[in-house]
Design a protein around this motif. Sequence first.
Motif: not given
Length: 321
Positions: A282-305
């Motif tokens: 919705k924000l039109g982001l190109d990049t999400i910055i995470t602060l933990s391995g779990t956060a990265k894992e779960n956002i990647l798992a959402a499946g968006g490319k």
Amino acid sequence: EPACSDYVNALYNCFMCGCCLAGCEGNFDLPQLIESARVDIAGQGLEPEIIKQFKNYLMEKGNIYGLEPEKSFTFLNRNYKKDSAEILYIAGQSVNYGHHEIAEAAIDFFIKTKTDFTIIGDEPDCGKSLKLLGYKKEAGSAAEKFYEAMLSGKAKNLVTSDPLVLDCLINDFKEFGIEVEKSFKIMHFSEFADFVLNEFNLPVKEYDKKVAIADSEFLCKKNARCDSARAIVLKAAKNGYTEMFRNKKDAYATGEAAFYQNGAVFADGKALGKKIYADALKLGLDTIITLSGTAKENILAAGGKKIEVLDIAEFITSLLK
């Protein structure tokens, strides 16, 4: 008996993310109350079977996933261990066993900035996972062993990529009678990187994409230590930085302490990641910055490319000139 089982199940289903605190008019620390209840449950042997399995994994293998230590980043990279160094780097379980690229980026940052660092060659759990599961006595023993391993490198500064480790060292070690802050300055990687960039006035490449931070529940909500991450991103992406719709104390859970769900291993991280990813779209982001391995894992798992997901270590290390 069924009511008791439902009660136990509900207490272990909690993500311990602290989202409830933002709207609690009574100012109760519900995660702390739930943690205390888990101690009582485990003390009576009423915890779910999978929780007992988690305990066995942690006691036997040093991680909640049941993976062999030989697969960990710190085991595979024992050449980084030194007898004495300025910085002790702690990967944390989610990075050590799941996202080696985050540890690699952190170490690359140390090397590029000529930072004297070491690691624990076969990094164990600090006791946080055991404590969250209700095994306080075992957590205390794990913390003592972890502390001994920390002291072996003779470092005075500890840097970790895992908010759970930071929270454990700052808050839980006091309960175990370990005055760790007398021996170490404890920093999340974002805090250390922000300090180094400012101390040595290091230049970074401009990041010309639209970017936001997915806040960590244990770094941001519980310990209010997110300013450094924002300072780093703002330094590189002056014109493209934005805030998520929900951030800091109101941020969505990333699942950093979600181990169990309805009698089985927690497997719904994708659902947590989808909420963050949907906001990012919705924000039109190109990049999400995470602060933990779990956060990265779960956002990647959402499946968006459409949106790139980077840990803060990957983000800043790639931009060093």
